[in-house]
Design an enzyme around this catalytic site. Structure first.
Site, PDB file in Angstrom:
ATOM      1  N   ARG A   1       6.164  16.914  -5.788  1.00 56.37           N
ATOM      2  CA  ARG A   1       4.777  17.117  -6.280  1.00 56.37           C
ATOM      3  C   ARG A   1       4.684  18.545  -6.661  1.00 56.37           C
ATOM      4  NH1 ARG A   1       0.926  13.525  -5.177  1.00 56.37           N
ATOM      5  NH2 ARG A   1      -0.881  15.206  -4.851  1.00 56.37           N
TER       6      ARG A   1
ATOM      7  N   LYS B   1      -7.163  -5.240  -5.356  1.00 61.88           N
ATOM      8  CA  LYS B   1      -5.870  -5.499  -4.708  1.00 61.88           C
ATOM      9  C   LYS B   1      -5.661  -7.016  -4.478  1.00 61.88           C
ATOM     10  CE  LYS B   1      -5.220  -1.027  -2.186  1.00 61.88           C
ATOM     11  NZ  LYS B   1      -4.717  -0.537  -0.753  1.00 61.88           N
TER      12      LYS B   1
ATOM     13  N   ASP C   1       0.818  -1.309   0.126  1.00 66.45           N
ATOM     14  CA  ASP C   1      -0.011  -0.047  -0.034  1.00 66.45           C
ATOM     15  C   ASP C   1       1.068   1.295  -0.036  1.00 66.45           C
ATOM     16  OD1 ASP C   1      -2.410   1.614   0.290  1.00 66.45           O
ATOM     17  OD2 ASP C   1      -2.040   1.569   2.423  1.00 66.45           O
TER      18      ASP C   1
ATOM     19  N   ASP D   1      -5.262   5.723  -3.908  1.00 66.48           N
ATOM     20  CA  ASP D   1      -4.779   7.297  -4.142  1.00 66.48           C
ATOM     21  C   ASP D   1      -4.957   7.565  -5.738  1.00 66.48           C
ATOM     22  OD1 ASP D   1      -4.471   9.842  -3.396  1.00 66.48           O
ATOM     23  OD2 ASP D   1      -2.900   9.204  -2.032  1.00 66.48           O
TER      24      ASP D   1
ATOM     25  N   ARG E   1      -6.263   4.076  -7.631  1.00 70.31           N
ATOM     26  CA  ARG E   1      -7.600   4.195  -7.646  1.00 70.31           C
ATOM     27  C   ARG E   1      -8.033   2.450  -7.512  1.00 70.31           C
ATOM     28  NH1 ARG E   1      -9.482   8.274  -5.236  1.00 70.31           N
ATOM     29  NH2 ARG E   1      -8.895   9.924  -6.275  1.00 70.31           N
TER      30      ARG E   1
END
EC number: 7.6.2.1
Length: 1196
Positions: free
Chosen positions: A608, A805, A414, A690, A799
């Site tokens: 970012r 997963k 994750d 995310d 997403r």
């Protein structure tokens, strides 16, 4: 007879079979609708109980026994035990029954204890108190007693006990703020809404008067989808219907934030909640070592059957001679003479099976269970894996998979809370080509790394000051941040207007919070949004008010957001911020090139970046914008498309102001851990819920993607431009072309530089890839997708829903290579992935303990993954591989002489060894040394394993339990057994050895063979031991001494409880013979010689990397701290474009300006230490090893 209780139980546990429909009706507060409104049909739903355990009190014994007897060895020994009970066999049933009972009992106790801990954790959750509204009052009840339709009161910072629909909140606008970190990994605040007609019900009495029903879909696992409607009965009987969507649903596991309280109604409870539906069902995990053991057992079972069959056939061939049929000393009874020959042959076959059954030792499973159970404590006791902040160390929830930690090939992790701390930090901003770094001055001194930065004086140029302040105002206004008015810190309430530096911001995007806090550090503080006016505190301590007119929300397609505000002077501003690719094409002026260069530089550094632009609007232009937005918002058909078209018209002709750089701070040593995993030969995939941009930036920062990595995108945006089929085949051609060129270059011996690929895929595209189509073409898509992934060094899946997963992990597990997978995460959204992977690791993070509770192992931080895999996993696998091979070896040595002996005793099933030796060989004489070896052996030191991850490759693919090594150990055992038996047979043939002329009998012969056997297998283990301690010496030499003492006592005393005394004085008589001593020494040496020669020759001619390091460790033990990593023969070549040394994080090629809003003793910079140097190059001229300075790994 009253069957109501039985009917209720059936309805409770088998609910929904006959009543299953596409939707459900929920009666709020269990109140019937007004008469005549609609039929009242009460429905039964499961309670709110959560179950993560595997056993119950009633099914524990049968279910556990079933699982244990699925093991081939356990089932085999059960059959042998039953055979010994039924027929007359050479050995007692106790020899098989007691060890089997011991194994089953110990394993059942261990697994029962582990499941009891799960029950205990479930009870803690299920007994958590919740507040329910009943008859206008707040009633407290246990969470497990919550029912669908109950109205629940939830207060700030409480977790939602089930899936709820918001009815009203403490806020007048009916909104509430929620964090869903434990569900989708995002700890940012999200806004949820109450329906307009119910938000006014703000007290218990008012809520209790609400008459309404909710019609919604049946439970399904998609976290982001909900379809329903609420029918509200006010004055008349005609209900008011309002739609319900995902913005009205509060999911179990989420937490209420920045809202005093809410009232909500339960719609899904217990195992029907979306969080529970995303849990994967628990299944028994079996390690690769255990599967190898089962395969080896099948082979040995075949060998056993062959031995018994051969002996049975040869017995009847030998007894075919009438003179040998009934010897005078072994005459048959009358019943035996009358029995059919086939029945006699079958009975003899079973007797031979029992005689030879020790070749499959039940004690191996006892030792393996003890090794796993005791060895797991080394993880719990590891002080380096103890986290001071949490006050906890690593936990082992199941010890069955210890050795699997040394076989991992794929790591699925994750992102939020696992790789990162989920703590965004504002790094810098660039305005008109000048870089601003906040708080780079500490105690009046410029910090290291801030050299060359210009300090802003009190009177900068007016033009620059205007753009600078406009940029700061833009970032203070262009966001959706909410201000938390009060915060309790250490019991003291601190508000935004009390003291300095006490603002508390919350937002759906942590980036926005970081930018607003960064502006505050640069002198512009966002205060609040009040009455549609945004308030800013500027550097002069003056409050500026801007009326917020429109918000053009961010979306992943536009990749930007805008606000329209009106200043106090009446001017209209349109401020826009977004990705550089979304802003630069819409800019008409500004210092574009300077800002573009800085953005590119920061992006390469893994920061970012966002660009900021603006334009001023005239009143007429603003009216036109309002008309466009209003018409788009009122559209009932294709609303999103019309809004996108309106935004496209409005957001253009900008003036570029500058850019920002924000860092999602990684966990300590996360990047180093991922780099070590790559060097160890593992592929790392990031699976996150995310956004793609956020996740990609984290992947760069964590070195999952490198600056030379070519990114391949398989996203919804790209599949909208091209068909999925075309995109997949284009990516496949790209990676296959590179693979072919690499193959040609490697064959020609040219360059070993290669292009590094990284793949990014989103959840929607993954569903399309895995979705079966009508023409059955999904299989080809799946294979193409897997082929692309195999040729990528790293994969990012964004997403992703929790079940997706698990689907990814399952897809890789089922691929043709059958790799060992590991899943690691910290939230409830990661539980499915953790349960699906071969090894599941939970992180004790900020998102609760769902992952830690359902995992196989729990660690405090991601950095501890490095040690648990590269050190503990490595040791566990080495130790248990030796244990398994050694057990089979020593039992071949034990039983093969028994097989040979039958050729010399007329196949009469006569045992070669005494019963005591048969029973105690695996239990006492040879068990303790291998158990201790499997607990403390270290073939190389712990420091070297951490420093050189490439050593992990030496044990990958279950290399120490492959068929080649298994056959070598088996043939070694056969050779040693032949040496024992024939050596003694030929040495003592037709000879007398005692002073009185007595000859050795068959029990003396067996005792002598057994003595050579015990000494040989024990010394063989001593030769394999690299890590000697006083415990090793005590156990190895103590086991040999115990055998001698036991034999002296067993043969030196008349035991009254035995009906035979065949071993009396046998051992003493054997030791009184000089040739017996000579034969013991000679045969032990001959038995060990081939293995010693093999080790010496292989180390000299074909040494492995591990053997190189073992030699170097012995040669240079005094300088071990200076030892540099040795590269494996299969070390991954360095990628083109990568420098061996780390570059600085940000260059000094741009002029920088420094601003600060106050003095601070704590620097916002943290110093990154360079790789530790290794002093004094050590390069012995007469060896093949090189100990050099840090940098590229030293070649062997």
């Amino acid at each position: 007879m009253d069957f109501s209780m039985l009917r209720n139980l059936i309805s409770r546990y088998c609910v929904g079979e006959e009543n299953w429909v596409d939707n459900r009706t929920v009666y709020i507060g269990h109140r019937e609708p007004p008469p005549g409104a609609e039929a009242y049909i009460p429905q039964r739903y499961p309670d709110n109980r959560i179950v993560s355990s595997k056993y119950t009190f009633w099914n524990f014994i049968p279910k556990n026994l079933f699982e244990q007897f699925r093991r081939i060895a356990n089932f085999y020994f059960l059959i042998i035990f039953l055979v010994q009970l039924i027929i007359d066999t050479p050995t007692s049933p106790i020899t098989s029954g007691l060890p089997l009972f011991f194994v089953i009992t110990v394993t059942a106790i261990k697994q029962g204890y582990e499941d009891w801990l799960r029950h205990k954790a479930d009870n803690t959750v299920n007994r958590c108190p919740v507040h329910v509204i009943q008859h206008g009052k707040v009633v407290r009840k246990q969470s497990c007693r919550l029912q669908v339709g109950d109205i629940v009161l939830v207060k700030e910072d409480e977790t939602f006990p089930c899936d709820l629909i918001v009815l009203s909140t403490s806020r007048q606008d009916g909104t509430c703020f929620v964090t869903t970190a434990s569900l989708d990994g995002e700890s940012s605040h999200k806004t949820y809404y109450a329906v307009q007609e119910t938000k006014a019900f703000n007290t218990e009495e008012e809520v209790d008067t609400l008459r309404a029903t909710i019609e919604c879909e049946q439970p399904q696992p998609d976290l982001y989808k909900f379809v329903g409607r609420i029918n509200i009965y006010l004055d008349g009987n005609e209900p008011i219907a309002r739609p319900l969507g995902s913005e009205n649903v509060l999911l179990r596991g989420a937490t209420l934030k920045n809202t005093e309280y809410i009232y909500a109604v339960a719609i899904y409870t217990g195992m029907e909640t979306k969080m529970a539906l995303n849990y994967q069902s628990k299944s028994q995990k079996r390690s690769a070592v255990e599967k190898s053991m089962n395969a080896f057992l099948v082979i040995y079972l075949c060998i056993l059957i062959s031995k018994a069959l051969i002996n049975t056939v040869l017995k009847y061939l030998w007894q075919g001679d009438p003179g040998r049929d009934e010897p005078w000393y072994n005459g048959k009874t009358q019943s035996e003479r009358q029995r059919h020959v086939l029945i006699r042959a079958f009975t003899d076959f079973l007797a031979f099976m029992v005689l030879f059954n020790y070749i499959i030792p039940v004690s191996m499973y006892v030792t393996v269970e003890m090794q796993k159970f005791l060895g797991s404590y080394f993880i719990s006791w590891d002080e380096e894996m103890f986290d001071e902040e949490l006050g906890e160390g690593a936990l082992v929830n199941t010890s069955d998979l210890n050795e699997e930690l040394g076989q991992v090939e794929y790591v699925f992790t994750d992102k939020t809370g696992t790789l990162t701390e989920n703590n965004m930090e504002f790094i810098e901003c660039c305005v008109d080509g000048l870089v601003y770094v906040p708080l780079s001055v500490c105690n009046g001194q410029i910090l290291p790394g801030a050299s060359g930065i210009d300090v802003i004086d009190s009177s900068p140029e007016p033009a620059k000051k205007e753009n600078e302040e406009l940029f700061f105002r833009a970032l203070c206004l262009c966001h959706t941040v909410q201000v938390k008015e009060e915060e309790t810190v250490d019991g003291i309430k601190r508000g935004i207007n009390q003291g300095k530096g006490t603002s508390f911001y919350i937002s759906s995007s942590p980036d926005e919070v970081a930018l607003v806090e960064g502006m505050k550090r640069l002198g512009f503080t966002y205060l609040r949004l009040k009455d549609s006016h945004m308030e800013i505190l500027n550097r002069k301590e003056e409050i500026e008010r801007f009326e917020l007119l429109e918000v053009l929300n961010f979306d992943s397609v536009r990749r930007r957001m805008s606000v329209i505000v009106r200043s106090g002077t009446g001017q209209y501003y349109l401020f826009c911020k977004g990705a550089d690719s979304a802003i630069f094409p819409r800019v008409v002026s500004g210092k574009v090139e300077q800002i573009r260069a800085r953005v590119q530089h920061n992006a390469v550094e893994g920061l970012r970046t966002l660009c900021v632009a603006y334009k001023m609007l005239s009143p007429a232009e603003y009216e036109e914008v309002c008309h466009l937005l209003t018409s788009a918002k009122l559209a009932l058909h294709a609303r999103e498309k019309k809004l996108a078209e309106a935004y496209d018209v409005i957001e253009k002709n900008f003036i570029l102001l500058g850019a920002t750089a924000v860092e999602d701070r990684l966990q300590d040593q996360a990047a180093d851990t991922i780099e070590s995993l790559h060097k160890a030969g593992m592929k790392v995939w990031v699976l996150t819920g995310d956004k793609m941009e956020t996740a990609a930036a984290t992947c760069y920062a964590s070195r999952l993607f490198r600056r030379s990595t070519q990114i391949l995108e398989l996203t919804t945006k790209r599949t909208e431009e091209q068909s999925l089929h075309d995109v997949l085949f284009e990516l496949s051609r790209t990676v296959l072309r590179q693979r072919r060129s690499m193959l040609r270059e490697s064959l020609s011996g040219l360059s070993n530089d290669f292009q590094d690929y990284g793949l990014i895929i989103d959840g929607a595209t993954l569903s399309a890839v895995l979705k079966p189509s009508e023409d059955g073409s999904s299989g080809s898509y799946k294979e193409i997708f897997l082929d692309i992934c195999r040729n990528c060094s790293a994969v990012l899946c964004c997403r992703m829903a929790p079940l997706q997963k698990a689907q990814i992990v399952k897809l890789i597990k089922a691929s043709k290579e059958r790799p060992i997978t590991l899943g690691i995460g910290d939230g409830a959204n990661d539980v499915s992935m953790i349960l699906e992977a071969h090894v599941g690791i939970g992180i004790m993070g900020k998102e609760g303990r769902h992952a830690a509770r359902n995992s196989d192992y729990a660690i405090p931080k991601f950095k501890h993954l490095k040690k648990i895999l590269l050190v503990h996993g490595h040791y566990y696998y080495i130790r248990i591989a030796e244990l398994v091979q050694y057990f089979f070896y020593k039992n071949v040595c034990f039983i093969f002489p028994q097989f040979l002996y039958q050729f010399f005793c007329g196949f009469s099933q006569q045992p070669l060894y005494d019963t005591a030796y048969l029973t105690l060989y695996n239990i006492s004489f040879t068990s303790l040394p291998i158990l201790l070896y499997s607990l403390i052996e270290q073939h190389v030191s712990m420091d070297i394993l951490k420093r050189d991850p490439s050593l992990y490759r030496d044990i990958s693919k279950n290399s120490l339990l492959c068929w080649r090594i298994f056959i070598y150990w088996t043939f070694l055992g056969v050779f040693d057994a032949a040496v024992f038996f024939f050596g003694i047979y030929f040495l003592f043939d037709d000879a007398t050895f005692t002073s009185n002329g007595q000859m050795f009998g068959n029990w003396t012969f067996g005792a002598l063979v057994f003595t050579v056997l015990v000494f040989t297998v024990t010394l063989k283990l001593a030769l394999d031991t690299h890590y000697w301690t006083w415990i090793n010496h005590f156990v190895i030499w103590g086991s040999l001494l115990f055998y001698v003492v036991f034999s002296l006592l067993w043969g030196g005393i008349i035991w009254p409880f035995l009906n035979y005394q065949r071993m009396y004085y046998v051992f003493m008589q054997m030791l009184s013979s000089g040739p017996a001593w000579l034969s013991i020494v000679l045969l032990v040496s001959v038995s060990l010689l081939p293995d010693v020669l093999k080790k010496v020759l292989c180390r000299a001619l074909w040494p492995t990397t591990t053997e190189h390091i073992q030699n170097a460790e012995k040669l240079y033990l005094g300088q071990l701290s200076e030892f540099t990593p040795l590269s494996s023969q299969c070390t991954t070549p360095h990628r083109s474009g990568e420098a061996p040394s780390c570059s600085q994080r940000r260059s000094e090629s741009f002029p920088k300006k420094l601003t600060y809003s106050g003095w601070n003793h704590n620097s916002d910079y943290h110093t990154v230490r360079p790789s530790p140097g290794f002093g004094n190059d050590f390069q012995p001229s007469d060896s093949g090893y090189t100990l050099g300075r840090p940098g590229l790994e030293t070649s062997v």
